[in-house]
Enzyme design. Structure first.
Site, PDB file in Angstrom:
ATOM      1  N   MET A 183      46.657  40.488  32.178  1.00 17.37           N
ATOM      2  CA  MET A 183      48.064  40.803  31.932  1.00 17.37           C
ATOM      3  C   MET A 183      48.345  40.986  30.440  1.00 17.37           C
ATOM      4  O   MET A 183      49.122  41.870  30.049  1.00 17.37           O
ATOM      5  CB  MET A 183      48.950  39.696  32.509  1.00 17.37           C
ATOM      6  CG  MET A 183      50.387  40.112  32.721  1.00 17.37           C
ATOM      7  SD  MET A 183      50.523  41.463  33.918  1.00 17.37           S
ATOM      8  CE  MET A 183      52.276  41.813  33.800  1.00 17.37           C
ATOM      9  N   ASP A 236      34.431  38.268  34.089  1.00 16.57           N
ATOM     10  CA  ASP A 236      33.088  38.757  34.404  1.00 16.57           C
ATOM     11  C   ASP A 236      32.819  38.665  35.898  1.00 16.57           C
ATOM     12  O   ASP A 236      32.216  39.561  36.500  1.00 16.57           O
ATOM     13  CB  ASP A 236      32.033  37.936  33.650  1.00 16.57           C
ATOM     14  CG  ASP A 236      32.110  38.112  32.145  1.00 16.57           C
ATOM     15  OD1 ASP A 236      32.629  39.147  31.699  1.00 16.57           O
ATOM     16  OD2 ASP A 236      31.642  37.211  31.424  1.00 16.57           O
TER      17      ASP A 236
END
Length: 476
Positions: free
Chosen positions: A196, A264
């Site tokens: 965000m 990841d």
């Protein structure tokens, strides 16, 4: 949306990006240094973990996928340590070694669960020729079904636009974990996974859901992306696609201990899932479930297909279905507290047939809860030989978990479940066939704890070996 677990053994992903080595030195502190007002740490534990793009590759390999990693390293000890660790995890390393640069290494000194200091050994790769890394990418593209570009702004993706175009030439989707506000450099990628903060850095402050969708669609059009997956911490994730309705995925995290490496994990599960043929929306749902698992762990962490399967089963299963060993032991304790009798059995269950179903139904009738312990792929191979199992661990467990007779399914990697059984200590241990009680793995431990051991008959005419031979012989 409740996704189904794909067969990650069929996934193949090329990861190109900034690789690094994370080192952790940890131990107790009991005094302040006489040399300076700093704590003295008595180092008792040293750990090394792949970080950055290397962590993405490690996540894919942990799922059982084929991970091919391209990145920049120095000609030094950290590069050797990183390569050794990754290759032991079955990651194919194809590094460009540059003697004038150090391998990016981050050393963290830890005590009592707190990070006291981080020391960075790095000099961002700059003015590196495109050819060595692009040529490695070109060679790998023919054997992969997805590409991940992992950008930590350390220089490996200096020529990122050329990389995107190389993948587009051969119609391989490109997923990018971006860094910074310059999305122009990622033009033409299949999907970006900004968090965000990164998203708002590019589009400005987001007022509400509608504003998020509108600004996301504008980004997709402006930079010729196919999609955006915006990760939103406690608000979950939002998948935005060109000319399609947004998909909002609520967070699945129960407790958040550490968000390190969560990004990841998201992009690795997403790319690995798409490479198996999963549609983008289902792949994102799997990535969301995976994120909910890893934020409950400390440090950069991988997850297994077992943990992911457990996550996508969700709370609606009341803790039943596919389960890990620790969770199983806890569930059995709770069952005993309710006065329930726990029955346990084990086997390969490679091709489930009528004999198996009859046997499991009989076993379930002997108690209140039935545990089925399943040999992992490696365990089956050692016991049955080459060509077995026919079905991988996750699929065998999924089928067993779907049977009404079965409450919990748990994997074990040893040749026998003796260690697992001695941890669980069921009220009743059952085994099918013509075993002598004293020859049943774990039987002695169960009896010593006050439990029972029984041998049940298998249904005549049913066997996995017979089914395999019939198929090979072309018989129905």
């Amino acid at each position: 949306m409740k996704p189904t677990l794909p067969n990650y053994d069929q996934s193949s992903v090329l990861i190109v990006g900034d690789v690094m080595l994370d080192r952790y030195w940890g131990g107790p502190t009991s005094r302040i240094s006489p040399e300076a007002p700093v704590p003295v740490v008595k180092v008792e534990k040293i750990e090394e973990r792949p970080g950055g793009a290397a962590n993405v590759a490690m996540n894919i390999a942990a799922l059982g996928g084929d991970a091919h990693l391209v990145g920049l390293v120095g000609e030094d000890e950290p590069a050797q340590a990183l390569t050794t660790t990754l290759e032991s995890l079955k990651v194919h390393c194809d590094f460009v070694a540059l003697p004038e640069f150090p391998t990016i290494t981050k050393l963290r000194v830890m005590s009592r669960g707190q990070q006291l200091i981080r020391l960075d050994f790095e000099d961002s790769f700059h003015d590196v020729a495109a050819e060595p890394i692009i040529s490695r990418m070109q060679q790998a593209l023919s054997s992969v079904k997805a590409v991940v570009l992992s950008d930590y702004a350390k220089g490996a993706l200096e020529h990122v636009q050329s990389m995107i175009q190389e993948a587009r030439k051969v119609n391989v989707p490109v997923f990018i974990d971006p860094k910074g506000a310059d999305f122009e450099r990622y033009r033409g990628a299949t999907l970006l996974t900004p968090n965000m903060l990164e998203f708002e850095t590019v589009v400005g402050k987001v007022k509400d859901e509608d504003d998020l969708v509108a600004k996301g669609q504008q980004i997709i059009e402006e930079f010729d992306f196919e999609a955006l997956l915006v990760t939103r911490s406690e608000h979950g994730m939002t998948l935005l696609r060109r000319n399609m309705e947004p998909l909002h995925l609520p967070t699945q995290a129960r407790e958040v201990f550490d968000v390190t490496g969560a990004g990841d994990t998201v992009i690795s599960v997403l790319a690995a899932s798409v490479s198996t043929g999963k549609p983008l929306d289902e792949a994102c749902a799997l990535a969301n479930a995976a994120a909910g698992v890893v934020v409950g762990k400390l440090g950069t962490s991988t997850l297994s297909t077992i943990e992911l399967a457990e996550a996508i089963h969700g709370s609606q299963d009341s803790g039943f279905g596919i389960i890990g060993e620790e969770q199983l032991i806890s569930a059995v304790k709770q069952a005993r507290a309710r006065g329930e009798k726990v029955v346990m059995t084990n086997g390969c269950f490679d091709i489930l047939h009528a004999g198996h179903v009859s046997y499991l139904n009989h076993a379930a009738e002997l108690g209140d809860r039935l545990i089925v312990a399943v040999n992992t792929n490696e365990s089956v191979q050692r016991l049955k030989g080459p060509g077995r199992p026919i079905n991988p661990t996750d699929r065998r467990m999924a089928v067993l978990a779907g049977l009404g007779a079965v409450d919990w399914v748990v994997p074990f990697s040893e040749d026998t479940p003796q260690r697992l059984i001695s941890q669980v200590l069921p009220s009743l241990l059952v085994k099918g066939g013509d075993y002598a009680i004293e020859d049943i793995a774990g039987g002695a431990e169960v009896i010593a704890a006050g439990g029972e051991v029984k041998v049940l008959n298998f249904e005549d005419g049913c066997s996995t070996t017979g089914i395999i031979e019939a198929i090979k012989g072309g018989r129905g």
